[in-house]
Enzyme design. Structure first.
Site, short mmCIF file in Angstrom:
data_model
loop_
_atom_site.label_atom_id
_atom_site.label_comp_id
_atom_site.label_asym_id
_atom_site.label_seq_id
_atom_site.Cartn_x
_atom_site.Cartn_y
_atom_site.Cartn_z
CB SER A 1 -0.96 -0.01 1.19
OG SER A 1 -0.28 -0.29 2.38
CE LYS B 1 10.52 -26.37 -7.98
NZ LYS B 1 10.69 -27.06 -6.71
CE LYS C 1 17.67 -15.15 -17.74
NZ LYS C 1 17.89 -14.83 -19.15
CB THR D 1 23.52 -23.10 -21.78
OG1 THR D 1 23.13 -21.78 -22.20
CG2 THR D 1 23.81 -23.05 -20.29
CB SER E 1 28.76 -15.91 -16.23
OG SER E 1 28.36 -14.66 -16.72
CG ASP F 1 -5.29 -0.68 -16.84
OD1 ASP F 1 -6.30 -1.00 -17.49
OD2 ASP F 1 -5.32 -0.14 -15.72
N GLY G 1 15.83 -10.35 -24.14
CA GLY G 1 14.53 -10.27 -24.81
C GLY G 1 13.62 -11.47 -24.60
CD GLU H 1 17.02 -1.71 -23.56
OE1 GLU H 1 16.52 -0.77 -24.20
OE2 GLU H 1 17.54 -2.71 -24.09
CB ALA I 1 22.66 -1.94 -21.43
CE LYS J 1 10.26 -3.89 6.05
NZ LYS J 1 11.19 -2.79 6.31
#
Lengths: 311, 311
Positions: free
Chosen positions: A26, A45, A50, A72, A75, A169, A178, A201, A205, A269
């Protein structure tokens, strides 16, 4: 058809992910004169959204492919996500990391039994090393953001959010490679009536912002942002989705990111990464535009080094 | 009779508090080989369980008393709790604070429109100043931990926890002034079948541990603990309850508190105060004792200065 793919994706990954909570404050709502709900993927998790894309990518492989393992180069959070998803599915994960990657990141991968292969700290070395493993082990390469299965997996965060709050909205997400914003845009397209998707963004960058203007994938010359998850650029799988379905991208300064992060830490928090704070910084910067709106923000992750905070 | 008082208390304060979430972490459960549920009072209004006791104390006053206002001396969470509860009820709150109290604490009280009265930084000065206001304004004095209404209000956190998890073997809380553990012990007494209550206390401020041995209220000579909320000692209202209903108190070292705090930050992605981490530190220290148990831990608050972390 896409709607069907997203529903199948959700059912596929459901046993391997948390349905993360949606929180609000609030005090923050008063501060912005709007109604914000935060989708807490920092509680996902391994601590980031990701996990959704990584789980879907591995689950989409054939039995044969799973036996040969996955590879893959990352880092960041995707390295941990692939390691954990692979571990849960009994699949071998090869993680290419630059030799100078922080120990805390390496430890994260090791926790989930990913096998680290070190390489020189250049994009070329990373790609070459990953390619070698792909050929040598016949492992399947998983891309952190520019792969359909990853994008669909990422979409499930916004699907859950829209299921709980169908009247949003707008949904805001950070924009790095992306993969998250593309997935979110698909979810909004197929599971909301008229919910817009806006990206946040860092000014430092702002490749995606520039890409939407130029119509081609732009890159960054510097990576001088505290939002370390957002230094990458878009890819050919997610860029067309972003062009078609994302309303716009709002850029924010470094001090605005740190201020937004601190407000979320102190008021809610909860621990979020700097990258996560970018969309909220965009709302704070454009209060008039978002006034009285019902806003969803995807808090993408919470993996920070508590000894190296920006405040 | 006491059960009835607690139920009435809960109904009284319900509109003024959050029913806080209960979280768990599979990584933490694996780490301790037990099943821990965390009652997240760090997500409570103003960031700590103190809101419960403060709200109940003010709601228990007569109309006449409310008109004259309330006074407390505290530089911590209770100051903010009284300010906020008073603000919500249209009651004037006088908060006596030492002149050297951190600006962040003063700002917290001001946010909720409490009126700060500064005094010298000694217990005597605090009490004398509060007494003056009590007499001058005919305001009602509220004690942070040693007052029945505050203890009953605090009990509602464990009542909610036991309602959600009726099968807990034990609930742990930190022990500072004794108001939280006394309330928790009453809740366990009246709302569980056989749930024990155990306190966690810093070795550096182990007054409650020593009080249970000596049978009288002991104080601390030094306050050299990172758990700044636990430097106070018990009082005559809560000590008899603690003697009767608390199983025991476990003491932990400073490095154990900091380590426990860090694990909760890093694994659960939530912000807790150092004081909060003490009960979890006690479980980590006594793994064998708690093995395979179903454990509730009350995370008492999340108000930390993010610029001054112990790691």
């Amino acid at each position: 058809m896409n709607k069907q793919i997203l529903l199948e994706t959700y059912n596929r990954i459901k046993p391997f992910i948390h349905k993360t909570p949606v929180l609000s404050s609030s005090l923050i709502n008063e501060m912005v004169d709007a109604d914000i709900v935060f989708k807490c993927e920092n509680f996902q998790k391994m601590g980031a959204f990701k996990m959704r894309g990584a789980a879907n990518a591995i689950l989409s492989l054939s039995e044969e492919e799973r036996k040969r393992g996955v590879v893959t180069h990352s880092s960041g959070n995707f390295a941990q996500a692939v390691s954990l998803a692979a571990q849960k599915l009994g699949v071998k994960a090869y993680i290419v990391m630059p030799e100078n990657a922080p120990q805390v990141k390496k430890d994260g991968v090791k926790t989930y039994q990913g096998e680290i292969i070190e390489c020189k700290s250049t994009p070329q070395a990373r790609e070459a090393t990953a390619n070698n493993i792909k050929e040598e082990k016949e492992a399947s390469f998983l891309h952190p953001s520019n792969q359909d299965e990853v994008i669909y997996g990422n979409a499930t965060a916004a699907m859950e959010l829209l299921d709980e709050h169908p009247d949003l909205d707008v949904i805001l997400t950070p924009v790095g490679g992306g993969g998250l914003i593309a997935g979110t845009a698909l979810a909004a397209q197929y599971f909301s009536k008229d919910c817009k998707v806006i990206g946040g963004e860092p000014m430092e960058a702002d490749d995606a912002y520039r890409s939407l203007i130029s119509g081609k994938i732009e890159t960054n010359d510097n990576f001088n942002t505290v939002a370390d998850g957002l230094r990458t650029h878009l890819g050919d799988r997610n860029f067309p989705i972003i062009q078609k379905h994302v309303e716009k991208i709002i850029r924010v300064e470094e001090d605005e990111i740190i201020n937004a992060m601190r407000i979320i830490w102190e008021r809610m928090k909860i621990i979020i990464e700097p990258s996560c704070a970018v969309p909220f910084a965009a709302v704070l910067k454009n209060k008039q535009e978002f006034k009285n709106k019902k806003i969803g923000i995807i808090l993408s992750g919470g993996n920070v080094d508590v000894e190296k905070l920006p405040f």
